[in-house]
Design a protein around this motif. Structure first.
Motif, short mmCIF file in Angstrom:
data_model
loop_
_atom_site.label_atom_id
_atom_site.label_comp_id
_atom_site.label_asym_id
_atom_site.label_seq_id
_atom_site.Cartn_x
_atom_site.Cartn_y
_atom_site.Cartn_z
N ARG A 1 110.39 50.54 64.71
CA ARG A 1 110.44 51.04 66.08
C ARG A 1 110.22 49.90 67.07
N GLU B 1 109.20 52.88 58.48
CA GLU B 1 109.40 53.19 59.89
C GLU B 1 109.60 51.89 60.67
N ARG C 1 116.55 53.32 66.83
CA ARG C 1 115.13 53.04 66.63
C ARG C 1 114.48 52.43 67.86
#
Length: 206
Positions: free
Chosen positions: A67, A65, A40
């Motif tokens: 990141r 998600e 990630r």
């Protein structure tokens, strides 16, 4: 020392670069103290991460998600600690000094009968650091956005967004100067962000 760092960085690239979400051309990571969730983590080209830094992207808050991204040409100092549970993005050519901490999450503390260690991690705001900005020694950024070409002074704690072309200091950090496009100078500001009058031109925004 430089030769040793170069060797360690190239060895790390050889052994671990493929595990990252992306690992740009010419990017060097020197002997990190920890890397969590490498898949990630996205590093642009010509990024340099000095030794004993922690890079982490783990969805502990349940985000769909997660990141951590460091943009092209950025330079990360020693002993930095970046921990994303949803989104931390550093733009291009961001410079950090040593001991910088960046996080988009906090330890929960709301239940006074439960040890903080045992409480859930809480998501706060996404973190964005604009292109060309500089974070000084011991800066902490917690769930806030910092604009382009900003200077954040040593030991500042950034918990609120900072506009483009500003200088901020303190805990919590406040803007003390902004770039005035009308006069092409860095000018002192009031707490509300308005320029102080009169104000002599500043040669060095730091």
């Amino acid at each position: 020392m430089r030769l040793g760092n170069a060797v360690r960085a190239r060895l790390f690239r050889l052994l671990y670069a493929r595990r990252f979400g992306s690992f740009g051309r010419g990017t060097l990571v020197v002997a990190p103290i920890a890397v969590e969730g490498a898949e990630r983590i996205h590093l642009g080209s010509e990024v340099y991460v000095a030794h004993q830094t922690c890079l982490a992207a783990q969805p502990h808050t349940g985000s769909a998600e997660c990141r951590l991204e460091i943009g092209d040409g950025s330079r990360i100092g020693r002993f930095n600690h970046f921990y994303a549970t949803r989104r931390i993005v550093l733009g291009a050519k961001v410079l950090t000094a040593n001991n910088v901490y960046i996080s988009d999450n906090l330890h929960g503390y709301r239940d006074p009968e439960t040890a903080i260690l045992d409480q859930a991690v809480e998501q706060v705001g996404d973190v964005e650091i604009g292109d060309g900005s500089w974070l000084g020694h011991n800066v902490c950024v917690l769930g806030a956005r910092i604009g382009r070409h900003c200077v954040v002074g040593a030991n500042a704690v950034v918990t609120r967004d900072l506009p483009d072309y500003s200088v901020a200091v303190g805990a919590p950090a406040v803007v003390i100067r902004r770039y005035d496009t009308a006069s092409s100078t860095w000018r002192r500001t009031r707490p509300d962000g308005a320029f102080l009058e009169p104000d002599a031109p500043e040669r060095d925004p730091a």
